[in-house]
Write a protein that holds these residues in place. Structure first.
Motif, PDB file in Angstrom:
ATOM      1  N   ALA A 349      18.771  -8.038  21.198  1.00  0.00           N
ATOM      2  CA  ALA A 349      17.878  -8.291  22.324  1.00  0.00           C
ATOM      3  C   ALA A 349      17.381  -6.986  22.929  1.00  0.00           C
ATOM      4  N   ASN A 350      16.041  -6.869  23.053  1.00  0.00           N
ATOM      5  CA  ASN A 350      15.377  -5.708  23.652  1.00  0.00           C
ATOM      6  C   ASN A 350      15.571  -4.426  22.858  1.00  0.00           C
ATOM      7  N   VAL A 351      15.901  -4.566  21.575  1.00  0.00           N
ATOM      8  CA  VAL A 351      16.012  -3.415  20.666  1.00  0.00           C
ATOM      9  C   VAL A 351      15.432  -3.820  19.312  1.00  0.00           C
ATOM     10  N   ARG A 352      14.572  -2.973  18.774  1.00  0.00           N
ATOM     11  CA  ARG A 352      14.055  -3.165  17.424  1.00  0.00           C
ATOM     12  C   ARG A 352      13.980  -1.796  16.735  1.00  0.00           C
ATOM     13  N   SER A 353      14.344  -1.776  15.460  1.00  0.00           N
ATOM     14  CA  SER A 353      14.260  -0.529  14.711  1.00  0.00           C
ATOM     15  C   SER A 353      13.788  -0.803  13.292  1.00  0.00           C
ATOM     16  N   LEU A 354      13.244   0.216  12.672  1.00  0.00           N
ATOM     17  CA  LEU A 354      12.781   0.134  11.294  1.00  0.00           C
ATOM     18  C   LEU A 354      12.931   1.528  10.686  1.00  0.00           C
ATOM     19  N   SER A 355      13.757   1.614   9.631  1.00  0.00           N
ATOM     20  CA  SER A 355      14.039   2.923   9.029  1.00  0.00           C
ATOM     21  C   SER A 355      14.038   2.799   7.512  1.00  0.00           C
ATOM     22  N   GLY A 356      13.423   3.782   6.848  1.00  0.00           N
ATOM     23  CA  GLY A 356      13.399   3.743   5.385  1.00  0.00           C
ATOM     24  C   GLY A 356      12.488   4.787   4.798  1.00  0.00           C
ATOM     25  N   TYR A 357      11.807   4.415   3.713  1.00  0.00           N
ATOM     26  CA  TYR A 357      10.954   5.343   2.976  1.00  0.00           C
ATOM     27  C   TYR A 357       9.585   4.721   2.740  1.00  0.00           C
ATOM     28  N   VAL A 358       8.573   5.570   2.632  1.00  0.00           N
ATOM     29  CA  VAL A 358       7.239   5.128   2.249  1.00  0.00           C
ATOM     30  C   VAL A 358       6.560   6.269   1.496  1.00  0.00           C
ATOM     31  N   LYS A 359       5.766   5.918   0.516  1.00  0.00           N
ATOM     32  CA  LYS A 359       5.003   6.920  -0.246  1.00  0.00           C
ATOM     33  C   LYS A 359       3.609   7.081   0.361  1.00  0.00           C
ATOM     34  N   THR A 360       3.162   8.345   0.460  1.00  0.00           N
ATOM     35  CA  THR A 360       1.824   8.639   0.965  1.00  0.00           C
ATOM     36  C   THR A 360       0.800   8.453  -0.147  1.00  0.00           C
ATOM     37  N   ARG A 361      -0.465   8.661   0.168  1.00  0.00           N
ATOM     38  CA  ARG A 361      -1.526   8.548  -0.844  1.00  0.00           C
ATOM     39  C   ARG A 361      -1.375   9.612  -1.926  1.00  0.00           C
ATOM     40  N   ASN A 362      -0.680  10.718  -1.613  1.00  0.00           N
ATOM     41  CA  ASN A 362      -0.422  11.761  -2.618  1.00  0.00           C
ATOM     42  C   ASN A 362       0.812  11.464  -3.459  1.00  0.00           C
ATOM     43  N   GLY A 363       1.516  10.345  -3.166  1.00  0.00           N
ATOM     44  CA  GLY A 363       2.741  10.031  -3.892  1.00  0.00           C
ATOM     45  C   GLY A 363       3.959  10.728  -3.351  1.00  0.00           C
ATOM     46  N   GLU A 364       3.832  11.368  -2.176  1.00  0.00           N
ATOM     47  CA  GLU A 364       4.967  12.038  -1.546  1.00  0.00           C
ATOM     48  C   GLU A 364       5.826  10.990  -0.835  1.00  0.00           C
ATOM     49  N   THR A 365       7.131  11.076  -0.991  1.00  0.00           N
ATOM     50  CA  THR A 365       8.030  10.139  -0.320  1.00  0.00           C
ATOM     51  C   THR A 365       8.426  10.694   1.048  1.00  0.00           C
ATOM     52  N   LEU A 366       8.206   9.900   2.077  1.00  0.00           N
ATOM     53  CA  LEU A 366       8.584  10.265   3.438  1.00  0.00           C
ATOM     54  C   LEU A 366       9.712   9.361   3.920  1.00  0.00           C
ATOM     55  N   ALA A 367      10.669   9.947   4.624  1.00  0.00           N
ATOM     56  CA  ALA A 367      11.706   9.163   5.302  1.00  0.00           C
ATOM     57  C   ALA A 367      11.295   9.020   6.757  1.00  0.00           C
ATOM     58  N   PHE A 368      11.485   7.822   7.314  1.00  0.00           N
ATOM     59  CA  PHE A 368      11.100   7.584   8.700  1.00  0.00           C
ATOM     60  C   PHE A 368      12.154   6.747   9.409  1.00  0.00           C
ATOM     61  N   SER A 369      12.212   6.869  10.710  1.00  0.00           N
ATOM     62  CA  SER A 369      13.075   6.033  11.540  1.00  0.00           C
ATOM     63  C   SER A 369      12.388   5.802  12.876  1.00  0.00           C
ATOM     64  N   ILE A 370      12.132   4.544  13.191  1.00  0.00           N
ATOM     65  CA  ILE A 370      11.440   4.157  14.410  1.00  0.00           C
ATOM     66  C   ILE A 370      12.374   3.250  15.204  1.00  0.00           C
ATOM     67  N   ILE A 371      12.753   3.679  16.385  1.00  0.00           N
ATOM     68  CA  ILE A 371      13.700   2.915  17.207  1.00  0.00           C
ATOM     69  C   ILE A 371      13.093   2.693  18.589  1.00  0.00           C
ATOM     70  N   ALA A 372      13.052   1.451  19.022  1.00  0.00           N
ATOM     71  CA  ALA A 372      12.540   1.104  20.351  1.00  0.00           C
ATOM     72  C   ALA A 372      13.601   0.305  21.095  1.00  0.00           C
TER      73      ALA A 372
END
Length: 398
Positions: A349-372
């Motif tokens: 409740a009142n917390v959401r997060s999303l963390s993982g990997y995504v590839k850019t248009r250049n094929g570069e892998t980025l790690a991200f973590s978004i916490i609210a």
């Protein structure tokens, strides 16, 4: 295992089932049937067609603290807050089923299948099929904090379909032992005694010779870690996560406990260069409000796993795929992140997060973590903002 002897097809003594925390003996993929079939066959191979004794659940590999530190009392009946133990059946959950009575005004018909150790108080009333409440029933479930009692309240329309809710069991060990007893009887092996928790009979067993004299009849191992971990991550299975933390602690020697697991995790994180002030770890699943973590801590862990050739592919395979499966199966569809981003969600409740990997248009892998957290806007809006951030990363080009 048993301390008894086999005479003319009958085990004269108790059957003891000793657990190491395997959380997979459940209706998921019907693994419970596979395991119980295997055990019944092993008993018959040993010449046993009847048990003149009890089914004793030995849960001594883990401590008896089933719930995590900081869990709230007002959701302990929920399936997502199932307790953890060394013996676990059906993910330590059962189905609470509510059906309408014969006539309007009658109490509803309520049962739990299989039995979960609760006393039920039925306050659900059958109402007319048509009414201002609409065609569906509405029920609430409350677990009393002073006793294993469930109070079920609400209404259900006359002639409507059953309402089902998943509830956590009271005692995982007793639940497992009773489920095993029922399974053996269903497979033609009679059992004369009760299903019991070893804690209730430990002095008796010690006086009769102790565990060193037990004869092992059959041993079953869990599926590989990568398979169990995939279920944990794809569907966000809290009970699996809590089990892993205790199993990690037990692997270091001694009893499996949350504290032992936290110590082992802290040692690993320190070796990875993660500062101790970057997180506060309370439980294994994240259900506790005592957990705190910086997004940078998460991205450091993600980067470390991605750089590990031994574990990278297995770890990546556990993560839900945007727009495809798991907890983000319906998110980021129709964007460059669909089928691209792999990420774990986090929701209380009142917390959401999303963390993982995504590839850019250049094929570069980025790690991200978004916490609210600490928000009062709709959670769906917060998820949309997080998804948009991942889509922007997927569109990024250096």
């Amino acid at each position: 295992e048993t301390l008894g002897s086999i005479e003319d097809g009958t085990l004269r003594g108790d059957l003891i089932v000793r657990g190491g925390g395997d959380p997979t003996i459940s209706t998921r993929d019907r693994r419970n049937e596979q395991v119980f079939d295997e055990w019944a066959a092993a008993l018959r191979f040993a010449g046993i067609t009847a048990i003149d004794g009890r089914i004793i659940g030995d849960d001594q590999a883990f401590d008896d603290e089933g719930i995590g530190p900081g869990w709230s009392w007002d959701y302990l009946e929920a399936g997502y807050a199932a307790p953890v133990g060394a013996l676990q059946y059906n993910e330590n959950t059962a189905d609470l089923i509510v059906a309408p009575g014969v006539a309007a005004g009658d109490p509803a018909i309520i049962r739990i299948s299989p039995g979960a150790g609760y006393t039920l108080i039925n306050r659900v009333v059958t109402r007319e099929a048509a009414g201002p409440e609409g065609p569906r029933g509405t029920i609430t479930i409350q677990r009393r904090i002073d006793s294993p009692t469930l109070v079920v309240s609400g209404t259900i329309p006359l002639g409507s379909e059953e309402i089902r809710r998943t509830v956590a069991v009271v005692n995982p060990t007793l639940y497992f032992a009773q489920s095993l007893k029922d399974a053996l009887i269903a497979r033609g092996i009679t059992v004369s005694g009760d299903a019991v928790d070893i804690d209730d009979v430990a002095p008796e067993l010690t006086s009769n010779g102790g565990s060193h004299e037990r004869h092992v009849l059959v041993t079953t191992h869990s599926p590989p870690l990568r398979d169990v971990g995939t279920v944990l991550m794809k569907v966000s299975q809290n009970q699996y996560a809590e089990t892993f933390l205790k199993a990690i602690g037990a692997a270091r020697g001694g009893i499996g406990s949350t504290n032992a697991g936290r110590r082992a995790a802290a040692e690993l994180f320190a070796g990875w260069g993660i500062p101790s002030d970057g997180y506060v770890m309370s439980d294994g699943s994240g259900l506790s409000r005592y957990n705190y973590i910086a997004p940078e801590t998460v991205t450091t862990i993600l980067a470390r796993m991605h750089a590990d050739p031994r574990h990278r592919d297995a770890f990546l395979a556990t993560l839900p795929i945007a727009g495809k499966d798991g907890t983000i199966a319906t998110r980021m569809r129709g964007t460059p992140a669909e089928g691209n981003a792999v990420a774990k969600t986090g929701s209380i409740a009142n917390v959401r997060s999303l963390s993982g990997y995504v590839k850019t248009r250049n094929g570069e892998t980025l790690a991200f973590s978004i916490i609210a957290n600490d928000f009062v806007i709709p959670a769906a809006t917060v998820n949309w903002i997080a998804d948009l951030a991942v889509e922007i990363l997927a569109n990024f080009r250096r």
